[in-house]
Design an enzyme around this catalytic site. Structure first.
Site, PDB file in Angstrom:
ATOM      1  CE  LYS A 161      -3.681  -2.523   2.306  1.00 43.85           C
ATOM      2  NZ  LYS A 161      -4.258  -2.923   3.598  1.00 43.85           N
ATOM      3  CD  GLN A 172      -3.014  -4.588   6.780  1.00 44.78           C
ATOM      4  OE1 GLN A 172      -2.985  -3.586   6.068  1.00 44.78           O
ATOM      5  NE2 GLN A 172      -3.657  -5.688   6.428  1.00 44.78           N
ATOM      6  CG  ASP A 200      -9.588   0.089   5.354  1.00 46.93           C
ATOM      7  OD1 ASP A 200      -9.400  -0.154   4.143  1.00 46.93           O
ATOM      8  OD2 ASP A 200      -8.738  -0.118   6.237  1.00 46.93           O
TER       9      ASP A 200
END
Ligand code: NDP
Length: 297
Positions: free
Chosen positions: A53, A97, A120
């Site tokens: 990422k 994460q 997200d």
């Protein structure tokens, strides 16, 4: 002939377009979008995901920041880190994460992320907005699925789409997008008749045989087989499973390829699109946090 849906190529095209949008935004406002990743412990897969990422951010002109914390970090310490990132005007998107170590309360952590920085799309406010068809952010993996469908003009309107899996990250938001009336990518890429299956579904094969399109997000290596499909079905494999033979999806590619009209491979299918959509959300977060640049519905 079966079409192999090339997620790498589609993601590269989207990322090139995005890099231009990032450059335009930075030129206009003198602000560089920034994504902060919070990485806890030493899980090798999580490290690979975060590294990918960050590399993707760099290639799109997006700044990235890494907050690394020890595996025994306490809930209070982690909450403090999230508060700091929420308050930092130079950080536009925050990514925690997953999975978190078991002693941490994942829900409480995700709920603590400022909904305007929730790239997200996990925060209840953003999930609610999504379901009400006025999204602030689109969930990365389901959005990636819609993008590849549009890239290959595989329309979902009026089609029976079976989503296998009901997680908060893939299955549920996927179904929520497919069932919308207007849809973020237009009505042709929503308006599906959607069935959601899960581990308590009584006869998965019987449901799969009725599907014009199957979207698999189960986390079971090569579980869905060609003989369960209707001939000519479209198969989107979201699964990423690490096995002794390398990465495989939730779909048995060899047998499904014989039956399907189009299918995504693993790797090189939905994975690259998920990362591209995360970058898009980071730019959107920066735009929304910049007065007058963009407003919400
Ligand atoms: P979860 O484990 O959170 O959810 C899996 C879902 O599959 C659950 O709803 C579960 O049902 C259902 N399921 C499990 N076994 C069966 C079965 N035998 N029959 C029918 N349904 C079943 O997984 P995620 O949604 O997080 O991830 C799914 C897959 O997608 C994984 O392989 C993951 O690695 C991958 N992934 C890939 C991404 C990408 O970028 N390509 C991004 C995110 C995930 P129940 O609810 O009843 O337990």
């Amino acid at each position: 002939m079966t079409i192999i849906l090339d997620g790498k190529k589609t993601a590269a095209e989207l990322r090139a377009r995005l890099a231009q949008q990032v450059a335009d935004f930075e030129a206009a406002r003198r602000i560089r979008p920034c994504l902060a990743a919070v990485l806890i412990g030493d899980d090798p897969a999580s490290h690979v995901y975060v590294k990918n990422k960050q590399t993707a951010c760099q290639s799109a002109g997006i700044a990235s920041r890494l907050v690394r914390l020890a595996v025994d970090v306490t809930q209070t310490e982690l909450m403090r880190e999230i508060d700091n990132l929420n308050a930092d005007p130079l950080v536009h998107g925050i990514l925690v994460q997953l999975p978190l170590p078991r002693h941490l309360n994942t829900q409480e952590i995700l709920d603590a992320v400022d909904p305007h920085k929730d790239v997200d799309c996990f925060h209840p406010e953003n999930v609610g907005r999504l379901v009400q068809e006025r999204p602030r952010f689109l969930p990365c993996t389901p959005h990636g699925v819609l993008q590849i469908l549009r890239a290959y003009q595989l329309k979902t309107a009026g089609k029976h789409v079976v989503v296998v899996g009901r997680s908060e990250i893939v299955g549920k938001p996927m179904a929520a997008l497919l069932v919308q009336k207007h849809g973020p990518l237009g009505p042709d890429y929503s308006n599906a008749t959607v069935t959601i299956c899960h581990s308590r579904s009584a006869d998965l094969t019987q449901v799969l045989r009725q599907a014009d399109m199957v979207i698999a997000a189960v986390g079971q290596p090569q579980m869905i087989r060609g003989e369960q499909l209707r001939p000519g079905a479209i198969v989107i494999d979201v699964g990423i499973n690490r096995t002794d033979n390398g990465l495989v999806g939730d779909v048995d590619f060899a047998s499904c390829q014989q039956i399907a009209a189009a299918i995504t491979p693993v790797p090189g299918g939905i994975g690259p699109l998920t990362v591209a959509m995360l970058l898009e959300n980071t730019l959107r977060a920066a735009q929304l946090q910049t007065a007058d640049y963009m407003t919400e519905k």
